[in-house]
Scaffold this active site. Structure first.
Site, PDB file in Angstrom:
ATOM      1  N   HIS A 380       0.792  -1.230   0.000  1.00  0.00           N
ATOM      2  CA  HIS A 380       0.000   0.000   0.000  1.00  0.00           C
ATOM      3  C   HIS A 380       0.822   1.278   0.000  1.00  0.00           C
ATOM      4  O   HIS A 380       0.239   2.367  -0.035  1.00  0.00           O
ATOM      5  CB  HIS A 380      -0.933   0.026   1.210  1.00  0.00           C
ATOM      6  CG  HIS A 380      -2.139  -0.839   1.052  1.00  0.00           C
ATOM      7  ND1 HIS A 380      -3.285  -0.402   0.449  1.00  0.00           N
ATOM      8  CD2 HIS A 380      -2.363  -2.119   1.394  1.00  0.00           C
ATOM      9  CE1 HIS A 380      -4.180  -1.379   0.440  1.00  0.00           C
ATOM     10  NE2 HIS A 380      -3.636  -2.436   1.008  1.00  0.00           N
ATOM     11  N   ARG A 582      -6.325  12.018   5.479  1.00  0.00           N
ATOM     12  CA  ARG A 582      -5.434  12.154   6.608  1.00  0.00           C
ATOM     13  C   ARG A 582      -4.434  13.290   6.371  1.00  0.00           C
ATOM     14  O   ARG A 582      -4.021  13.532   5.232  1.00  0.00           O
ATOM     15  CB  ARG A 582      -4.685  10.832   6.852  1.00  0.00           C
ATOM     16  CG  ARG A 582      -5.568   9.741   7.439  1.00  0.00           C
ATOM     17  CD  ARG A 582      -6.130  10.142   8.795  1.00  0.00           C
ATOM     18  NE  ARG A 582      -5.099  10.172   9.787  1.00  0.00           N
ATOM     19  CZ  ARG A 582      -4.889   9.234  10.719  1.00  0.00           C
ATOM     20  NH1 ARG A 582      -5.708   8.195  10.800  1.00  0.00           N
ATOM     21  NH2 ARG A 582      -3.908   9.349  11.575  1.00  0.00           N
TER      22      ARG A 582
HETATM   23  C1  LIG Z   1     -11.874   7.321   1.266  1.00  0.00           C
HETATM   24  C2  LIG Z   1     -11.465   7.787   2.608  1.00  0.00           C
HETATM   25  C3  LIG Z   1     -10.119   8.036   2.888  1.00  0.00           C
HETATM   26  C4  LIG Z   1      -9.036   7.909   1.848  1.00  0.00           C
HETATM   27  O1  LIG Z   1      -8.871   9.163   1.227  1.00  0.00           O
HETATM   28  P1  LIG Z   1      -7.582   9.488   0.339  1.00  0.00           P
HETATM   29  O2  LIG Z   1      -7.888  10.825  -0.221  1.00  0.00           O
HETATM   30  O3  LIG Z   1      -7.527   8.427  -0.711  1.00  0.00           O
HETATM   31  O4  LIG Z   1      -6.419   9.480   1.251  1.00  0.00           O
HETATM   32  C5  LIG Z   1      -9.781   8.487   4.146  1.00  0.00           C
HETATM   33  N1  LIG Z   1     -10.724   8.672   5.097  1.00  0.00           N
HETATM   34  C6  LIG Z   1     -12.024   8.453   4.862  1.00  0.00           C
HETATM   35  C7  LIG Z   1     -13.012   8.683   5.957  1.00  0.00           C
HETATM   36  C8  LIG Z   1     -12.446   7.990   3.619  1.00  0.00           C
HETATM   37  O5  LIG Z   1     -13.742   7.756   3.394  1.00  0.00           O
END
Ligand SMILES: *Cc1c(COP(=O)(O)O)cnc(C)c1O
Length: 861
Positions: A380, A582
């Site tokens: 990942h 994040r």
């Molecule tokens: C989809 C999702 C993520 C992942 O977001 P990225 O932009 O791909 O880092 C993180 N937190 C939540 C709550 C999500 O639904």
């Protein structure tokens, strides 16, 4: 004039779901009242909204039970190959609405609650998120469960039932403050404890060579923790399939600390039960970061040991299993285990240990062959700080037998490399499972690669990077092992559940089309590529207007939510520019922040000049121990304070830090977004899945050529995205030449002004040094090269503002994006895993509904 419809009334009108059967509504109300009375022990005079939520949840759950039992019975009888998805995280969010949608009872429930005078959306809001994940990795596991059930795979999710999920984020005085996520406080109606399937997990102990099992036997320690399973049903989309997610909770044995010698302190022994039960207490809140804590290693082994016992038990008790001694020859034909990152990597030596020490009849290298054919590993991230490297010293104490097996595997592995590359010590050192420089450590990624038959990255660009850079030696050795499986998202939660307005107009297309050849049926829900038919409507004025209208409604609804919950007012006709994920340096929230300050300066320089109004919404959690991420939040909130309170700015620019970003909040903000920020340094974001959610919900993307953005541009056409900045090759070239932030600072007056403001304390006059750590980093050791993309980003944002002035051009681009999202359904992703890695096929036989018998012909196939 007719009064405008309430949200609840709108929901009742959604055409796609059809008219609810009055008989069903009546039955549902009966079930609801029965649960209110017998389960909640309340009447309507004293029931609280939470009681109503629980009564509804239990009523909906009743609809799952028959299908759940029958699906499991079907798997037992037909005995297909089982798929096990092992993950330390399942970021599920809420369950009620998703269950209603997948069971096809939402319409009935809406009507029933309406007749009872209850607001179903208000009840849905009472449910706690199951926040058993940090971000993308955990949410991916949740999307995969939905897709595996929808595709009819005999699949199981296995993980830990954390008593506390990801912390709740509060913003106090502009700083992040963490609060414990006591999500089980009111009980969890979606889980069923299965104490009868409790299993022991052993820690510590020592390795002993016994005659009978020579040379591999080992004694088990007395340090036992029990793993109690809690099962959660995972319904497929309207296919009568209900799979299981089994999460383990740690329990101390009842003779805990009272067994060997009763030291007489009974009270202390009972109190000490907490020590054992701490294993499943709390989710580690790090995203993309390895923290080598003993408790975390215990969690990783705990889920692995309990799960593998369960898998072996199920393998042995299939209907077709012959009585007597089990042959494990067919194990890899009946069992596929997918490792979600290296977190459950100890499953590899654990399966070896079971085969060799417990099952006893299998030689080490036959066991190794079976093990490798069983496991597959998903990588990942390529960030070095995220790669798990457990100290040998820790494993020696906690899991000595596993360490011994790892050494044994490593020996064989290195022998092979030595024979292929004689006298190449560098190769041996680079490829060893054991790192010897500094403290001796086990490289868990190397263990996973060697112990699996398939290794995959999560987007094309990321898979190429692991093949050609991070794991180059390994892919040179076994190129056929390395694959790509581009991530996806489930269109059920990320469209059907969260954006009924958009679903409705996609269904309107169908109505409008009765006389036209192209038809969008409801098939897009399980075949997202059907959305490409929307391209036929990019010149349809009526359709474009509907698209804009739905977006505007979603924006208004979100603005109302912000006003209600946080007392902040935003301009609903401004660009909703959203950056939620994040908080991490590589995701470059700082780049966004510099742009905000630039816009602010631009307004102040010439307040009368035309300006496209923007609301910049940034949200996300910082790991509690990640100092820089917390400073980034404080910087954003400080900039927001200045910008939002400057009368010159008015409602041209607003900055909102969205508190406590989580799955249920994502479902609100994403459908309301105009502009999706996906601006990581090229080569750092493995895939991203947030990017896909926004695209599906009619936002345009401003992004770098990183992760799945690259494939989004491929699918939608680069001209339909706002792509800017360095490509991976440019980043690498800069690395070779040496990145010098100061060059950009001196060359770009706009950047200089912005940085000078931060450094001089403009955003924090009371403490002008406040952001020195941030500015120092940006100037002197910025691994993610924020300044190098500043100019391109500013320029690209200007193109965004310009296009937003032309709503028709904007909405055409939106339609082209939605139409291009087909590839990003997790149904597609899972279909590829099934075919290329697991060796299973999506089942096209549909399990009949509980009202019909399970017949033999359902079982063949
Ligand atoms: C989809 C999702 C993520 C992942 O977001 P990225 O932009 O791909 O880092 C993180 N937190 C939540 C709550 C999500 O639904």
């Amino acid at each position: 004039m007719a009064t405008p419809l309430t949200d609840q009334e709108k929901r009742r009108q959604i055409s796609l779901r059809g008219i609810p059967d009055l008989e069903n509504v009546h039955e549902l109300i009966k079930g609801f009242n029965r649960h209110l009375h017998f389960t909640l022990v309340k009447d309507r005079n004293i029931a609280t909204p939470r009681d109503y939520y629980f009564a509804l949840a239990h009523t909906v759950r009743d609809h799952l039970v028959g299908r759940w039992i029958r699906t499991q019975q079907f798997y037992y009888e037909a005995d297909p190959k089982r798929v096990y998805y092992l993950s330390l995280e399942f970021y599920m969010g809420r369950t009620l609405q998703n269950t209603m949608v997948n069971l096809g009872v939402q319409n009935t429930c809406d009507e029933a609650m309406y007749q009872l005078g209850l607001d179903i959306e208000e009840l849905e809001e009472i449910e706690e998120d199951a926040g058993l994940g940090n971000g993308g990795l955990g949410r991916l596991a949740a999307c995969f469960l939905d897709s595996m059930a929808t595709l009819g795979l005999a699949a199981y999710g296995y993980g830990i039932r954390y008593e506390y999920g990801i912390f709740n984020q509060k913003i106090r005085n502009g700083w992040q403050v963490e609060e414990a996520d006591d999500w089980l406080r009111h009980g969890n109606p979606w889980e069923k404890a299965r104490p009868e399937y409790m299993l022991p997990v052993h820690f510590y102990g020592r390795v002993e060579e016994t005659k009978r099992r020579a040379p591999n036997g080992s004694t088990r320690s007395n340090n036992v923790v029990l793993a109690m399973p809690y099962d959660t049903p995972i319904p497929g989309y309207q296919n009568n399939t209900v799979n299981t997610m089994r999460l383990w909770s740690a329990r101390a044995p009842n003779d805990f600390n009272l067994r060997d010698f009763n030291i007489g302190d009974y009270i202390q022994a009972v109190l000490d039960r907490n020590l054992a039960e701490n294993i499943s207490r709390v989710l580690y809140p790090n995203d993309n970061f390895f923290e080598g804590k003993e408790l975390r290693l215990k969690q990783e082994y705990f889920v692995v040991a309990a799960t593998l016992q369960d898998i072996i038990r199920r393998f042995k008790t299939t209907k077709k299993g012959t009585p007597g001694r089990t042959s494990f020859d067919s194990f890899p034909d009946k069992v596929a285990i997918q490792l979600n990152d290296t977190h459950p990597a100890m499953a590899i030596p654990e399966l070896m240990r079971i085969f060799v020490d417990i099952e006893n009849s299998i030689g080490t290298w036959s066991a190794w062959d079976l093990t490798r054919r069983t496991f597959a590993y998903t990588n990942h991230t390529v960030l070095p700080e995220a790669l798990e490297r457990w100290p040998v010293k820790l494993l020696e104490v906690l899991l000595p037998r596993h360490l011994q097996i790892i050494y044994q595997i490593n020996q064989k592995h290195l022998d092979k490399i030595a024979s292929l590359f004689p006298d190449d010590m560098d190769k041996l050192r680079q490829m060893s499972l054991i790192e010897e420089d500094g403290e001796k450590r086990v490289n868990m990624a190397h263990l996973c690669i060697v112990g699996s038959h398939a290794v995959n990255g999560v987007a094309e660009i990321h898979s190429n990077i692991i093949k050609t850079q991070v794991f180059r030696n390994f892919s040179d050795l076994e190129p056929e092992k390395f694959q790509n499986k581009t991530n996806g998202i489930t269109p059920r939660r990320w469209l059907l559940v969260c954006n009924t307005g958009l679903v409705d107009i996609i269904a309107e297309v169908r109505k409008a089309l009765i006389t036209e050849p192209a038809v969008i049926g409801e098939d897009f829900i399980t075949d997202l590529s059907e959305l490409k038919k929307l391209n036929d409507f990019v010149n349809d004025k009526h359709f474009l207007q509907s698209i804009m209208k739905v977006k505007q409604e979603n924006k208004l609804k979100f603005a109302q939510y912000l006003e209600r919950e946080y007392r902040v007012k935003i301009n609903p006709s401004s660009i909703f520019d959203v950056h939620v994920k994040r908080i991490h340096e590589y995701k470059r929230q700082l780049l966004n922040c510099l742009h905000i300050i630039y816009l602010y300066n631009k307004i102040r320089m010439n307040p009368a000049a035309p300006f496209t109004p923007r609301t910049v919404i940034i949200g996300g959690k910082a790991a509690p121990g990640y100092h820089m991420a917390k400073m980034i939040i404080k910087l954003i909130t400080s900039v927001a304070d200045v910008v939002n309170n400057d009368p010159i700015v008015g409602d041209k620019l607003k900055v909102i830090f969205l508190e406590n970003y989580r799955v249920s909040l994502a479902e609100k903000v994403i459908p309301a977004t105009d502009l999706s920020e996906q601006i990581s340094t090229a080569g750092t974001e493995a895939s991203g899945t947030g990017n896909m959610k926004f695209m599906l919900n009619g936002a345009l993307t401003i992004g770098t050529m990183d992760g799945a953005n690259v494939e989004m541009a491929e699918e939608a056409g680069e001209e339909n995205m706002f792509i800017f900045g360095m490509r991976v090759e440019d980043v690498q070239k800069l690395d070779e030449e040496g990145y010098d932030a100061m060059e950009y600072y001196e060359k770009l007056p706009k950047l200089k002004q912005v940085m000078d403001q931060i450094t001089s304390g403009f955003f924090n006059p009371k403490n002008p040094q406040q952001f020195d750590d941030v500015t120092n980093m940006l100037f002197k050791y910025d691994r993610f090269k924020v300044f190098a993309d500043f100019e391109a980003y500013i320029e690209c944002q200007e193109r965004v503002s310009k296009l937003f002035q032309d709503p028709v051009a904007w909405s055409k681009m939106v339609v082209r994006n939605i139409a291009a999202t087909g590839k990003f359904s997790s149904d597609r992703t899972i279909t590829e895993y099934a075919r290329d890695i697991w060796g299973v096929e999506p089942s096209n036989i549909k399990i009949p509904p509980p009202s019909e018998p399970l017949r033999v012909d359902h079982l063949t196939g």
